[in-house]
Write a protein that holds these residues in place. Structure first.
Motif, PDB file in Angstrom:
ATOM      1  N   LYS A  13      35.537  38.681  33.950  1.00 54.79           N
ATOM      2  CA  LYS A  13      36.551  39.693  34.279  1.00 54.79           C
ATOM      3  C   LYS A  13      37.336  40.100  33.040  1.00 54.79           C
ATOM      4  CE  LYS A  13      35.738  39.295  38.707  1.00 54.79           C
ATOM      5  NZ  LYS A  13      34.319  39.377  38.846  1.00 54.79           N
ATOM      6  N   GLU A  61      41.050  46.368  36.695  1.00 58.62           N
ATOM      7  CA  GLU A  61      40.175  45.203  36.635  1.00 58.62           C
ATOM      8  C   GLU A  61      38.745  45.671  36.387  1.00 58.62           C
ATOM      9  OE1 GLU A  61      41.356  42.005  36.819  1.00 58.62           O
ATOM     10  OE2 GLU A  61      43.324  42.976  36.836  1.00 58.62           O
ATOM     11  N   TRP A  62      38.078  45.012  35.476  1.00 55.59           N
ATOM     12  CA  TRP A  62      36.719  45.341  35.086  1.00 55.59           C
ATOM     13  C   TRP A  62      35.876  44.079  35.141  1.00 55.59           C
ATOM     14  CZ3 TRP A  62      35.770  50.450  33.713  1.00 55.59           C
ATOM     15  CH2 TRP A  62      36.901  51.251  33.470  1.00 55.59           C
ATOM     16  N   ALA A  63      34.601  44.231  35.406  1.00 56.35           N
ATOM     17  CA  ALA A  63      33.661  43.099  35.379  1.00 56.35           C
ATOM     18  C   ALA A  63      32.572  43.422  34.365  1.00 56.35           C
ATOM     19  CB  ALA A  63      33.045  42.866  36.754  1.00 56.35           C
ATOM     20  N   SER A  70      40.772  42.301  32.288  1.00 54.45           N
ATOM     21  CA  SER A  70      41.945  42.850  32.959  1.00 54.45           C
ATOM     22  C   SER A  70      42.787  43.616  31.943  1.00 54.45           C
ATOM     23  CB  SER A  70      42.760  41.710  33.572  1.00 54.45           C
ATOM     24  OG  SER A  70      43.899  42.221  34.212  1.00 54.45           O
ATOM     25  N   ILE A 114      36.198  47.285  38.942  1.00 55.00           N
ATOM     26  CA  ILE A 114      36.072  46.584  40.234  1.00 55.00           C
ATOM     27  C   ILE A 114      37.306  46.814  41.077  1.00 55.00           C
ATOM     28  CG2 ILE A 114      34.463  44.839  39.497  1.00 55.00           C
ATOM     29  CD1 ILE A 114      36.764  42.917  39.053  1.00 55.00           C
TER      30      ILE A 114
END
Length: 147
Positions: A64, A37-39, A66, A147
């Motif tokens: 977000k 998961e990345w923001a 994903s 994240i």
């Protein structure tokens, strides 16, 4: 009986092969290296012509991203991929191809990745390095933190 010089050459050859194998195995381009998961943290650069407005770009901050072992989801869109590999392009070539500001500050050890992600959206390249990920979205280079 082997001559000591020959034995040293064999050791050097073995050490060289081992080093190359370790570098290849530690390559950050493995799909699992970008999975998670990345923001979206910020806009880093933009091409002269982009496909979204400044307001839409600002709305991406905090969004977000994903990445699973087979798909990427972002902005309610998905693409499926089967491979991720190191690209032969260097960072400046990547920035030139996407007509991005070449003054964009990226870590020295940033890797250009290529992929075959197609579906509702198409992603051909990403950048990765130091637990960050960068992707081009409608001509805007976005930076994401894990994240």
């Amino acid at each position: 009986m082997n001559h000591p010089i020959c034995e040293n050459n064999n050791i050097r050859t073995f050490a060289s092969i081992l080093f190359i194998a370790l570098v290849a195995c530690s390559n950050n381009s493995e799909p699992q290296a970008i999975q998670g998961e990345w923001a979206i943290h910020k806009e880093l650069a933009a091409a002269p012509i982009v496909g979204i407005s400044d307001e839409e770009t600002a709305g991406l901050i905090g969004g977000k991203l994903s990445i699973s072992d087979k798909s990427i989801q972002f902005q309610d869109q998905t693409c499926e991929y089967s491979r991720v590999e190191s690209n032969k392009q260097n960072l400046s070539e990547f920035l030139q191809i996407y007509s991005l500001d070449t003054n964009a500050r990226l870590p020295e050890k940033t890797s250009v990745l290529s992929m075959d992600c197609e579906g509702e959206m198409t992603i051909r390249h990403m950048l990765t390095g130091e637990d960050k990920l960068w992707l081009v979205w409608y001509g805007v280079l976005l930076e994401a933190d894990r994240i």
